[in-house]
Design a protein around this motif. Structure first.
Motif, PDB file in Angstrom:
ATOM      1  N   CYS A   1       0.852  -1.194   0.000  1.00 28.44           N
ATOM      2  CA  CYS A   1       0.000   0.000   0.000  1.00 28.44           C
ATOM      3  C   CYS A   1       0.886   1.241   0.000  1.00 28.44           C
ATOM      4  O   CYS A   1       1.689   1.437   0.920  1.00 28.44           O
ATOM      5  N   LEU A   2       0.714   2.081  -1.001  1.00 29.57           N
ATOM      6  CA  LEU A   2       1.509   3.300  -1.107  1.00 29.57           C
ATOM      7  C   LEU A   2       1.321   4.193   0.111  1.00 29.57           C
ATOM      8  O   LEU A   2       2.285   4.697   0.678  1.00 29.57           O
ATOM      9  N   GLU A   3       0.068   4.361   0.543  1.00 27.43           N
ATOM     10  CA  GLU A   3      -0.190   5.260   1.664  1.00 27.43           C
ATOM     11  C   GLU A   3       0.435   4.747   2.965  1.00 27.43           C
ATOM     12  O   GLU A   3       0.951   5.526   3.769  1.00 27.43           O
ATOM     13  N   LEU A   4       0.452   3.439   3.169  1.00 27.96           N
ATOM     14  CA  LEU A   4       1.077   2.882   4.373  1.00 27.96           C
ATOM     15  C   LEU A   4       2.599   2.958   4.288  1.00 27.96           C
ATOM     16  O   LEU A   4       3.276   3.204   5.288  1.00 27.96           O
ATOM     17  N   LEU A   5       3.124   2.766   3.084  1.00 28.15           N
ATOM     18  CA  LEU A   5       4.566   2.898   2.888  1.00 28.15           C
ATOM     19  C   LEU A   5       5.008   4.331   3.172  1.00 28.15           C
ATOM     20  O   LEU A   5       5.967   4.563   3.917  1.00 28.15           O
ATOM     21  N   ILE A   6       4.293   5.312   2.625  1.00 32.67           N
ATOM     22  CA  ILE A   6       4.630   6.720   2.856  1.00 32.67           C
ATOM     23  C   ILE A   6       4.541   7.063   4.340  1.00 32.67           C
ATOM     24  O   ILE A   6       5.428   7.717   4.894  1.00 32.67           O
ATOM     25  N   ASP A   7       3.467   6.613   4.990  1.00 31.30           N
ATOM     26  CA  ASP A   7       3.293   6.889   6.419  1.00 31.30           C
ATOM     27  C   ASP A   7       4.442   6.302   7.236  1.00 31.30           C
ATOM     28  O   ASP A   7       5.030   6.986   8.077  1.00 31.30           O
ATOM     29  N   ASN A   8       4.786   5.062   6.975  1.00 29.80           N
ATOM     30  CA  ASN A   8       5.851   4.414   7.741  1.00 29.80           C
ATOM     31  C   ASN A   8       7.225   5.000   7.449  1.00 29.80           C
ATOM     32  O   ASN A   8       8.028   5.167   8.370  1.00 29.80           O
ATOM     33  N   LEU A   9       7.506   5.335   6.199  1.00 32.95           N
ATOM     34  CA  LEU A   9       8.794   5.961   5.885  1.00 32.95           C
ATOM     35  C   LEU A   9       8.911   7.321   6.564  1.00 32.95           C
ATOM     36  O   LEU A   9       9.987   7.705   7.023  1.00 32.95           O
ATOM     37  N   GLY A  10       7.799   8.045   6.667  1.00 35.39           N
ATOM     38  CA  GLY A  10       7.804   9.313   7.391  1.00 35.39           C
ATOM     39  C   GLY A  10       8.064   9.110   8.873  1.00 35.39           C
ATOM     40  O   GLY A  10       8.831   9.857   9.495  1.00 35.39           O
ATOM     41  N   ARG A  11       7.434   8.107   9.446  1.00 38.50           N
ATOM     42  CA  ARG A  11       7.633   7.820  10.876  1.00 38.50           C
ATOM     43  C   ARG A  11       9.066   7.381  11.168  1.00 38.50           C
ATOM     44  O   ARG A  11       9.585   7.639  12.253  1.00 38.50           O
ATOM     45  N   LEU A  12       9.691   6.714  10.197  1.00 31.77           N
ATOM     46  CA  LEU A  12      11.071   6.253  10.376  1.00 31.77           C
ATOM     47  C   LEU A  12      12.096   7.321  10.043  1.00 31.77           C
ATOM     48  O   LEU A  12      13.295   7.113  10.211  1.00 31.77           O
ATOM     49  N   GLY A  13      11.636   8.467   9.533  1.00 35.08           N
ATOM     50  CA  GLY A  13      12.552   9.546   9.189  1.00 35.08           C
ATOM     51  C   GLY A  13      13.245   9.360   7.851  1.00 35.08           C
ATOM     52  O   GLY A  13      14.205  10.053   7.545  1.00 35.08           O
ATOM     53  N   SER A  14      12.762   8.439   7.030  1.00 36.16           N
ATOM     54  CA  SER A  14      13.370   8.192   5.720  1.00 36.16           C
ATOM     55  C   SER A  14      12.857   9.146   4.650  1.00 36.16           C
ATOM     56  O   SER A  14      13.405   9.195   3.554  1.00 36.16           O
ATOM     57  N   ARG A  15      11.787   9.861   4.952  1.00 38.27           N
ATOM     58  CA  ARG A  15      11.223  10.858   4.051  1.00 38.27           C
ATOM     59  C   ARG A  15      10.417  11.832   4.897  1.00 38.27           C
ATOM     60  O   ARG A  15      10.188  11.569   6.072  1.00 38.27           O
ATOM     61  N   ALA A  16      10.014  12.922   4.292  1.00 39.65           N
ATOM     62  CA  ALA A  16       9.192  13.885   5.019  1.00 39.65           C
ATOM     63  C   ALA A  16       7.858  13.232   5.385  1.00 39.65           C
ATOM     64  O   ALA A  16       7.282  12.484   4.592  1.00 39.65           O
TER      65      ALA A  16
END
Length: 116
Positions: free
Chosen positions: A59-74
């Protein structure tokens, strides 16, 4: 990743960027995508609401959310991600599962979950 990088270097293409394209056949699509990012791939494929062949993609939205939480992206506000899910659902004629972690009816009705 190390193997792929070594092979590419041996072929004279050390700067070739790598993608990850996985499916959710065993329920590990998001975990595998996050692992691929941690291992250094440059791009990860994902789709809105995980729509895809067999049992779907990450899921793109879950990937974006998790990468943001991990500090890998805004970070992207969850309200924006929920709006994206709603738009994707309409465009694809694909229902949002009630237990979807960002946009599902059960998540929205449990106020504490939407603030996590």
């Amino acid at each position: 990743m190390a193997f792929a990088r070594r092979e590419l270097a041996a072929l004279g293409a050390p700067r070739l960027e790598l993608d990850w394209h996985g499916h959710n056949d065993r329920g590990l699509g998001l975990a595998a995508a996050l692992w691929a990012v941690a291992c250094g791939v440059e791009r990860v494929h994902a789709t809105a609401l995980g729509v895809g062949e067999r049992v779907g993609n990450s899921c793109l939205e879950l990937l974006i959310d998790n990468l943001g939480r991990l500090g890998s992206r805004a970070a992207v506000p969850r309200e924006r991600l929920a709006g994206y899910c709603a738009a994707a659902s309409r465009a694809l004629s694909w229902p949002i599962p009630p237990d979807h972690p960002i946009a599902g009816a059960l998540t929205r009705s449990a106020g504490a979950l939407t603030r996590t």
